[in-house]
Design a protein around this motif. Sequence first.
Motif, short mmCIF file in Angstrom:
data_model
loop_
_atom_site.label_atom_id
_atom_site.label_comp_id
_atom_site.label_asym_id
_atom_site.label_seq_id
_atom_site.Cartn_x
_atom_site.Cartn_y
_atom_site.Cartn_z
N SER A 40 55.98 54.09 13.88
CA SER A 40 55.04 53.21 13.73
C SER A 40 54.92 53.06 11.86
CB SER A 40 53.80 53.37 14.12
OG SER A 40 52.92 52.42 13.67
N HIS B 19 50.10 49.50 10.37
CA HIS B 19 49.33 49.15 11.71
C HIS B 19 47.87 48.95 11.26
CE1 HIS B 19 47.97 53.45 11.66
NE2 HIS B 19 47.04 52.96 12.58
N ARG B 20 47.36 49.35 9.84
CA ARG B 20 46.16 49.34 9.58
C ARG B 20 45.90 48.03 8.70
NH1 ARG B 20 43.32 53.95 9.76
NH2 ARG B 20 44.58 55.96 10.28
N LEU C 18 52.13 51.69 18.21
CA LEU C 18 51.08 53.00 18.67
C LEU C 18 50.29 52.90 20.04
CD1 LEU C 18 49.49 53.42 15.37
CD2 LEU C 18 50.48 55.48 16.56
N HIS D 243 54.91 57.91 11.42
CA HIS D 243 55.38 56.80 10.53
C HIS D 243 55.66 57.93 9.03
CE1 HIS D 243 52.09 57.47 7.33
NE2 HIS D 243 51.48 58.19 8.23
N TYR E 284 50.20 61.56 16.78
CA TYR E 284 50.75 60.71 15.75
C TYR E 284 51.08 61.58 14.51
CZ TYR E 284 50.80 56.52 12.78
OH TYR E 284 51.12 55.39 11.85
N SER F 71 45.45 57.60 13.59
CA SER F 71 45.66 56.28 13.60
C SER F 71 44.22 55.68 13.43
CB SER F 71 46.49 55.86 14.90
OG SER F 71 46.12 56.03 16.11
N SER G 246 43.63 51.15 17.18
CA SER G 246 44.88 51.82 17.97
C SER G 246 44.39 52.34 19.36
CB SER G 246 45.69 52.43 17.28
OG SER G 246 45.31 53.74 16.81
#
Length: 308
Positions: free
Chosen positions: A154, A158-159, A189, A211, A263, A281, A285
């Motif tokens: 990821s 993703h944020r 995720l 990540h 993660y 995360s 997610s």
Amino acid sequence: MARTTAARWTENDVPSQKGRIAVVTGANSGLGLQTARVLAARGAHVVLAVRDLDKGRRAATEIADRVPGAQLSLQQLDLASLASVRTAAAELRAAHPRIDLLINNAGVMYTPRRKTQDGFDMQFGVNHLGHFALTGLLLDALLPVADSRVVTVSSFGHRIQASIHFDDLQFDRSYNRVAAYGQAKLANLMFTYELQRRLAPHGTTIAAAAHPGAAATELQQNLPRPLRKAADLALPLISQPAAMGALPTLRAATDPAVTGGQYYGPGGMGGTRGYPEAVASSKKSHDTAVQQRLWAVSEQLTDVRFPV
């Protein structure tokens, strides 16, 4: 998940992978190449699953030059084509009835508006749907194998402007390359967390995510112009080499202490660089309802059903 405070974990901590089969997507460059190199150096038979076989051959030569006796093979795989994914999965199952590691590493970032061969947004199609389908089609080869793992890469992207846009998954109405990337990496995720829930009763295979932080790779080439200017100034200060960026993936794939649903990412400078640790995360997610809805939509779009 709270961040751990373990000692610095490096590629020297990767345990022996002798006798294991590892499939690494996008292994011809960047993070994938470094991941493949280390796994080969630890004795794994590494399958370089790549879109361009010529680039794959050059990568295999580069690894072999650094790792004498490396066990390597090539598999053509275009994640922008579900037909290619199905063909690749069938060929992989035929060549390797058991698979120990599936590393869903390949990806595209901040591409201009483009579609896959199946009409999906390129970032969502390649980063999420292609890997979703590949995993589902290969899972029968992983499930019987003790300590087999699916690791999906990821991003802290993703944020950023990230939601699952169920009303416009393919960004047909209005395209925003940053939001499209955020959606795809958030999907990576959510896929990992839902997959882990489904795998848990089987007790053999786990799913984890990673990540790379701000790793120096070819993905930066599609940054929008304003971001590229900022990146040119900032990246030399915060980025790290691809070999460091690959460490979270390698740890998620090989550390015996890893548990499903974790993660991993760099532990320093706000997650942009440093040695790999278990990291948190976004709250979004972990939305179980959205994870399950995304799973159902992904099955529908790819026509792939998982054996879990």
